[in-house]
Design a protein around this motif. Sequence first.
Motif, short mmCIF file in Angstrom:
data_model
loop_
_atom_site.label_atom_id
_atom_site.label_comp_id
_atom_site.label_asym_id
_atom_site.label_seq_id
_atom_site.Cartn_x
_atom_site.Cartn_y
_atom_site.Cartn_z
N ASP A 167 6.08 -6.05 2.52
CA ASP A 167 5.80 -7.44 2.40
C ASP A 167 4.35 -7.29 1.89
OD1 ASP A 167 7.97 -8.42 3.68
OD2 ASP A 167 7.42 -8.17 5.54
N PRO A 168 3.94 -8.39 1.02
CA PRO A 168 2.51 -8.13 0.44
C PRO A 168 1.65 -8.86 1.44
CG PRO A 168 4.05 -10.11 -0.30
CD PRO A 168 4.91 -9.38 0.27
N PRO A 169 0.52 -8.28 1.54
CA PRO A 169 -0.56 -8.65 2.65
C PRO A 169 -0.95 -10.23 2.55
CG PRO A 169 -1.54 -7.72 1.04
CD PRO A 169 -0.14 -7.55 0.64
N SER A 170 -1.18 -10.73 3.70
CA SER A 170 -1.43 -12.19 3.76
C SER A 170 -2.61 -12.35 4.89
CB SER A 170 -0.52 -13.18 4.14
OG SER A 170 0.05 -12.81 5.48
N PHE A 171 -3.41 -13.37 4.77
CA PHE A 171 -4.71 -13.38 5.70
C PHE A 171 -5.00 -14.87 5.75
CE2 PHE A 171 -6.46 -13.34 1.41
CZ PHE A 171 -7.29 -14.09 1.27
N SER A 172 -5.72 -15.08 6.91
CA SER A 172 -6.29 -16.44 6.94
C SER A 172 -8.04 -16.23 7.10
CB SER A 172 -5.88 -16.97 8.33
OG SER A 172 -4.39 -17.00 8.43
N ILE A 173 -8.66 -17.31 6.86
CA ILE A 173 -10.02 -16.92 6.67
C ILE A 173 -10.77 -17.23 8.28
CG2 ILE A 173 -12.30 -18.39 6.17
CD1 ILE A 173 -10.87 -19.53 3.76
N PRO A 174 -11.15 -16.04 8.56
CA PRO A 174 -11.70 -16.10 9.83
C PRO A 174 -12.80 -17.14 10.33
CG PRO A 174 -12.19 -14.00 8.67
CD PRO A 174 -11.84 -14.92 7.85
N VAL A 175 -12.65 -17.42 11.93
CA VAL A 175 -13.16 -18.72 12.54
C VAL A 175 -12.50 -19.83 12.01
CG1 VAL A 175 -15.28 -19.63 12.92
CG2 VAL A 175 -15.30 -17.20 12.57
N LEU A 176 -12.56 -20.13 10.67
CA LEU A 176 -11.94 -21.45 10.44
C LEU A 176 -10.44 -21.53 10.94
CD1 LEU A 176 -13.70 -21.89 6.99
CD2 LEU A 176 -14.22 -23.04 9.04
N SER A 177 -9.73 -20.64 10.42
CA SER A 177 -8.07 -20.59 10.56
C SER A 177 -7.49 -19.47 11.31
CB SER A 177 -7.52 -20.97 9.15
OG SER A 177 -7.94 -21.76 8.51
N SER A 178 -8.38 -18.80 11.98
CA SER A 178 -7.99 -17.65 12.69
C SER A 178 -9.07 -17.18 13.79
CB SER A 178 -7.65 -16.29 11.83
OG SER A 178 -8.74 -15.67 11.01
N GLY A 179 -8.70 -16.52 14.73
CA GLY A 179 -9.54 -16.13 15.74
C GLY A 179 -10.01 -17.33 16.36
N PRO A 180 -11.17 -17.90 16.64
CA PRO A 180 -11.27 -19.27 17.52
C PRO A 180 -10.42 -20.42 17.00
CG PRO A 180 -13.43 -18.27 16.66
CD PRO A 180 -12.40 -17.25 16.25
N ASP A 181 -10.18 -20.50 15.67
CA ASP A 181 -9.60 -21.42 15.01
C ASP A 181 -9.94 -22.94 15.12
OD1 ASP A 181 -7.52 -22.79 13.58
OD2 ASP A 181 -5.87 -22.53 14.94
N LEU A 182 -11.23 -23.03 14.73
CA LEU A 182 -11.80 -24.29 14.86
C LEU A 182 -11.24 -25.47 14.31
CD1 LEU A 182 -15.68 -22.89 14.40
CD2 LEU A 182 -14.48 -23.38 16.53
N LEU A 183 -10.79 -25.02 13.09
CA LEU A 183 -10.13 -26.27 12.19
C LEU A 183 -9.01 -26.68 13.17
CD1 LEU A 183 -10.31 -25.21 8.57
CD2 LEU A 183 -11.85 -26.89 9.80
N GLY A 184 -8.27 -25.73 13.70
CA GLY A 184 -6.98 -26.16 14.56
C GLY A 184 -7.47 -27.08 15.69
N ASP A 185 -8.40 -26.68 16.30
CA ASP A 185 -8.87 -27.38 17.62
C ASP A 185 -9.37 -29.03 16.91
OD1 ASP A 185 -8.55 -25.09 18.98
OD2 ASP A 185 -10.58 -24.55 19.01
N LEU A 186 -10.01 -29.05 15.97
CA LEU A 186 -10.44 -30.20 15.32
C LEU A 186 -9.40 -31.04 14.94
CD1 LEU A 186 -12.78 -32.30 14.53
CD2 LEU A 186 -13.12 -30.96 12.59
N GLU A 187 -8.15 -30.49 14.30
CA GLU A 187 -7.00 -31.11 13.90
C GLU A 187 -6.19 -31.84 15.09
OE1 GLU A 187 -2.85 -30.34 11.18
OE2 GLU A 187 -4.43 -28.76 11.82
#
Length: 428
Positions: free
Chosen positions: A181-201
């Motif tokens: 499988d090709p690698p994939s990633f999420s931008i740290p803090v914004l969409s992974s880890g603390p996931d600040l954007l998810g909390d705000l959404e």
Amino acid sequence: MTTATPAGGSTATRPSRGPLTDRLTGGSRGSRILWLVVGLLFVFSVTRAISGEEALTSSSTMRAALLLAVPIGLAALGGLYSERAGVVNIGLEGMLILGTWGAGWAGWQWGWVGAIIGGTVFGAIGGLLHAIATVTFGVDHVISGVAINILAAGVVRFLSELVYVQGTGGGPTQSPSVGGDPPSFSIPVLSSGPDLLGDLEDTGWFLLSDLAGVLRGLTSGLGVVTLLAILLVPISYLILWRTAFGLRLRSCGENPAAADSLGVPVYRMKYIAVIISGALAGLGGVFLVFVAGIYREGQTGGRGFIGLAALIFGNWRPGGLAAGAGLFGFSDALQLRSRTAVVALLLLVALLLVGVAVYQALRRRWLPAVLSAVVAALALAAFLSVDELPDGIVFFTPHLTTLLVLSLASQRLRMPKADGLVYRRGEH
């Protein structure tokens, strides 16, 4: 009244449009785009608040929209290079098909890196065939493109029957699984880890949660080809409009005879442009294979033709075609996520057309203003009276959206002047 003095010294007058109109229509291109994005987000937020359809700006919808837009955008980007050099590329669909087969076969042999290389090379071969037919032999561009679309479908079926014999895990209509499988990633803090954007959404706040949902959907789970496709949009702009190579290439699509007289190798530039076009379309095929994990016959689903429509909608510019691909991807993702959310699109269309009517009225274009207002009223009436659309209309929503936007945008389109014309040195 404002006065302008032409180079010849005579004066000409034009009526002032007023400070509000000048603010809306003037300014730099960057500021206009920024205000347009802010305005669209505001309209989406209002629509979401009135309709109660959270799917309109949810991160899951935006993530699906991005995935659906990538192959269309790559096909459109390929068409941009070809048509800016003066070669109409109707064969984008066939080059997508070649790209899917090349990615499936090479991915089976050498993994995801091989899939990227194989799909790109096979697409470039399709571009090379189109260049030979149109540039060297002077075949009509549309006829050559249609022939490549037909030829590609037959060639990949023949290759599948030849290569995927019994025991390989594939067959005439599909390849074995792509290795790895090709690698994939999420931008740290914004969409992974603390996931600040998810909390705000999740707060549901007006405008802020909508912005968070959009950003989270566009910054999480990014694959290699997705990231490459996003980067290729500004890169293509810089190449085509900020380099000597891009100037030479575009001159071949505007006035090849003048370019030839100034020493530009017109035939070579057209070949390079069409081969790049095929390679980018092939990369779109790679993306489709990565999503499914294998090559399947009919996998492209006409995305090459939709990419061509996105290119026209975008007025043969990278940013515009990206917006066109995103529009189709969003409407497609929305109809997959929620049937009732598609009804909310009627309200969204009504609000957008009200904005168009106001804009046209400020510019004193009364006929487009009245037409936009009438269609806005009809869309609003449909939203208030319809609870759920029939399945056939819901499924066809992306195509209806594309047709509507193309019809509205067609008045301001400007294709390259020599696009589609057969060029022969010494002929005028």
